[in-house]
Design an enzyme around this catalytic site. Structure first.
Site, PDB file in Angstrom:
ATOM      1  N   THR A 125      33.081   9.610 -54.307  1.00 19.50           N
ATOM      2  CA  THR A 125      32.399  10.465 -54.720  1.00 19.50           C
ATOM      3  C   THR A 125      33.088  12.154 -54.387  1.00 19.50           C
ATOM      4  OG1 THR A 125      30.471  11.536 -55.342  1.00 19.50           O
ATOM      5  CG2 THR A 125      30.696  10.297 -53.537  1.00 19.50           C
ATOM      6  N   ASP A 126      33.105  13.068 -54.968  1.00 16.56           N
ATOM      7  CA  ASP A 126      33.260  14.418 -54.428  1.00 16.56           C
ATOM      8  C   ASP A 126      31.959  15.119 -53.441  1.00 16.56           C
ATOM      9  OD1 ASP A 126      31.216  14.975 -56.548  1.00 16.56           O
ATOM     10  OD2 ASP A 126      32.399  16.337 -57.901  1.00 16.56           O
ATOM     11  N   GLU A 127      30.666  14.220 -54.279  1.00 15.99           N
ATOM     12  CA  GLU A 127      29.681  14.599 -53.252  1.00 15.99           C
ATOM     13  C   GLU A 127      29.420  14.974 -51.902  1.00 15.99           C
ATOM     14  OE1 GLU A 127      25.870  13.545 -54.192  1.00 15.99           O
ATOM     15  OE2 GLU A 127      25.779  13.227 -56.556  1.00 15.99           O
ATOM     16  N   TYR A 150      22.102   9.127 -49.294  1.00 23.08           N
ATOM     17  CA  TYR A 150      23.926   8.924 -50.950  1.00 23.08           C
ATOM     18  C   TYR A 150      25.312   9.144 -50.021  1.00 23.08           C
ATOM     19  CZ  TYR A 150      27.068   8.581 -54.671  1.00 23.08           C
ATOM     20  OH  TYR A 150      27.945   8.439 -54.581  1.00 23.08           O
ATOM     21  N   LYS A 154      28.932   7.494 -48.069  1.00 24.36           N
ATOM     22  CA  LYS A 154      29.498   7.088 -49.289  1.00 24.36           C
ATOM     23  C   LYS A 154      31.205   7.924 -48.230  1.00 24.36           C
ATOM     24  CE  LYS A 154      31.435   6.515 -52.637  1.00 24.36           C
ATOM     25  NZ  LYS A 154      31.535   4.802 -53.089  1.00 24.36           N
TER      26      LYS A 154
HETATM   27  O1  DAU Z   1      29.847  13.874 -58.513  1.00 28.49           O
HETATM   28  C1  DAU Z   1      29.743  12.964 -58.664  1.00 28.49           C
HETATM   29  C2  DAU Z   1      28.789  11.969 -58.429  1.00 28.49           C
HETATM   30  O2  DAU Z   1      27.861  12.686 -59.795  1.00 28.49           O
HETATM   31  C3  DAU Z   1      28.127  10.835 -58.035  1.00 28.49           C
HETATM   32  O3  DAU Z   1      28.351  10.381 -56.982  1.00 28.49           O
HETATM   33  C4  DAU Z   1      26.441  10.213 -58.153  1.00 28.49           C
HETATM   34  O4  DAU Z   1      26.958   8.467 -57.879  1.00 28.49           O
HETATM   35  C5  DAU Z   1      26.302  10.792 -59.479  1.00 28.49           C
HETATM   36  O5  DAU Z   1      24.617   9.854 -59.376  1.00 28.49           O
HETATM   37  C6  DAU Z   1      26.059  12.028 -59.637  1.00 28.49           C
HETATM   38  O6  DAU Z   1      24.987  12.782 -58.219  1.00 28.49           O
HETATM   39  P1  DAU Z   1      24.534  13.329 -59.428  1.00 28.49           P
HETATM   40  O7  DAU Z   1      22.928  13.561 -58.329  1.00 28.49           O
HETATM   41  O8  DAU Z   1      24.919  15.262 -59.779  1.00 28.49           O
HETATM   42  O9  DAU Z   1      23.599  13.340 -60.853  1.00 28.49           O
HETATM   43  P2  DAU Z   1      22.696  12.866 -61.458  1.00 28.49           P
HETATM   44  O10 DAU Z   1      23.216  12.607 -62.512  1.00 28.49           O
HETATM   45  O11 DAU Z   1      21.566  12.498 -60.946  1.00 28.49           O
HETATM   46  O12 DAU Z   1      22.077  14.080 -61.838  1.00 28.49           O
HETATM   47  C7  DAU Z   1      22.562  15.381 -62.010  1.00 28.49           C
HETATM   48  C8  DAU Z   1      21.832  16.339 -62.292  1.00 28.49           C
HETATM   49  O13 DAU Z   1      20.735  16.746 -62.888  1.00 28.49           O
HETATM   50  C9  DAU Z   1      21.661  16.921 -61.036  1.00 28.49           C
HETATM   51  O14 DAU Z   1      21.920  18.324 -60.820  1.00 28.49           O
HETATM   52  C10 DAU Z   1      19.593  16.608 -60.970  1.00 28.49           C
HETATM   53  C11 DAU Z   1      20.121  17.358 -62.218  1.00 28.49           C
HETATM   54  N1  DAU Z   1      18.817  15.859 -63.193  1.00 28.49           N
HETATM   55  C12 DAU Z   1      19.012  14.864 -62.528  1.00 28.49           C
HETATM   56  C13 DAU Z   1      17.763  13.977 -63.055  1.00 28.49           C
HETATM   57  C14 DAU Z   1      18.167  12.562 -62.922  1.00 28.49           C
HETATM   58  C15 DAU Z   1      17.913  16.773 -62.998  1.00 28.49           C
HETATM   59  O15 DAU Z   1      17.653  18.146 -63.503  1.00 28.49           O
HETATM   60  N2  DAU Z   1      17.036  15.680 -64.092  1.00 28.49           N
HETATM   61  C16 DAU Z   1      16.687  14.515 -63.748  1.00 28.49           C
HETATM   62  O16 DAU Z   1      16.118  13.912 -64.571  1.00 28.49           O
END
Ligand code: DAU
Length: 343
Positions: A125-127, A150, A154
């Protein structure tokens, strides 16, 4: 060619197998998965009966079982998708991430070291690079600076994979990708969560002010990049994969509200948007420079965010049995845990 695909019943792995098991009938694909809450064998139903596909339930944390399976199958290539991947879950329960992502990767590397594989490809991941400000892009040489349990797990697994290349000459490649979206994604992640909440008329929880930015990569584009690296990537190299599709979270959610309104005939659903407490340690912005992949292997994403998000929404609307199935487990418990205290 014999491919061992770990985490193949998860979101990215299942889309990978659905595409390549059918497209490459002369190759054999062995899918292993521990079948955690986010995996779903139903996602693999399009290939489950094909003669060049096989499945076994296996947790990579089990060293002996992992070693035995790798020895017996003797793959040419290992593609390592398996990982705990949800940042919020890693904040409320980091232990599982240390086990699966670090110990699991270590066990798989040890098993691979004992067989004559031609390629170990590690999906990451880029994280691992941490957070960007308003400017700049992640390149392959950006220093590691992970923010969450997380991303730290990674990062540790990436370091182990590189160490096995330098120390034991294991033929590895690594890819670091931006945010994936598309069919078969467990609805804890932003995009499928918002789609399903729109369907049910439930609040759409936006962390903080919704101004954090992500670079959205359609899952099939991610998988074609992985296959390009597996087929033609240089040993020991890392390649970044991005979608050229930077969006602020708030804009992603607004687009989903508009398209879900259009597709379901309910009209714009943006009145459901709700601001909730921010994620601790929330990375501000991710954005990828994928020019190494483009220049060396000729890969570029084929979906724009507009085309990819519409396909994704339609998939969720057309696959209500899949949706009902994933929501029948401990999904509701997770929603209560993660969102109850945020308002
Ligand atoms: O960049 C790659 C990564 O992208 C992967 O390595 C991770 O496995 C993957 O989960 C993802 O990480 P994020 O934390 O960016 O993804 P997430 O979908 O959880 O959240 C995307 C963005 O949306 C983040 O800025 C948090 C925000 N968010 C997320 C959720 C679940 C909200 O505002 N509300 C929410 O309920």
């Amino acid at each position: 060619m014999k491919y061992l695909v770990t985490g193949g019943a998860g979101f990215i792995g299942s889309n990978f197998l659905v595409k390549y098991v059918s497209e490459r009938p002369n190759d054999h694909f062995f899918c292993i998965d521990k079948l955690s809450y986010a995996s779903n064998l139903e996602s693999l139903s399009p290939v489950a009966d094909l003669p060049n596909y096989q499945f076994a339930r296996l947790n990579l944390v089990d060293f002996d079982a992992t070693t035995q399976l790798v020895k017996e199958y003797a793959p040419d290539v290992i593609i390592h998708f398996a990982a705990e991947s949800h940042v919020d879950r890693s904040i409320s329960g980091p232990a599982e991430f240390i086990q699966s992502n670090i110990v699991g990767t270590f066990n798989l590397l040890e098993a691979a070291k004992q067989t004559g594989i031609s390629k170990f490809h590690h999906v990451s991941t880029d994280e691992v690079y941490g957070s960007l400000g308003e400017e700049g892009l992640f390149v392959e040489t950006t220093p590691y600076d992970p923010s969450s349990p997380y991303s730290a797990s990674k990062a540790a697994s990436d370091h182990l994979v590189r160490a096995y290349n330098r120390t034991y000459k294991l033929p590895v490649t690594i890819t670091n990708c931006s945010n994936n979206y598309g069919p078969r994604q467990f609805p804890e992640k932003l995009i499928p969560l918002m789609i399903l909440n729109c369907l049910e008329g439930k609040p759409l929880p936006i962390y903080g002010q919704g101004l954090n930015t992500r670079d959205w990569l359609y899952v099939d584009d991610h998988n074609s990049a992985i296959m390009a690296v597996v087929d033609r990537g240089r040993e020991g190299e890392t390649y970044n994969i991005g979608g050229n599709a930077e969006q602020k979270n708030i804009d992603v959610v607004k687009t989903i509200c508009r398209l879900m309104g259009e597709e379901t005939g309910k009209g714009d659903l943006s009145h459901l948007m709700t601001y909730v407490a921010d994620r601790p340690g929330h990375d501000w912005r991710y954005a990828i420079d994928a020019s190494k992949l483009r220049d060396e292997l000729g890969w570029e994403p084929t979906e724009t965010f507009d085309t990819g998000i519409r396909k994704t929404i339609r998939w969720y609307l057309e696959n209500d049995a899949w949706v009902a199935d994933v929501k029948s487990g401990d999904y509701q418990k997770w929603l209560d845990t993660n969102y109850a205290g945020r308002n």
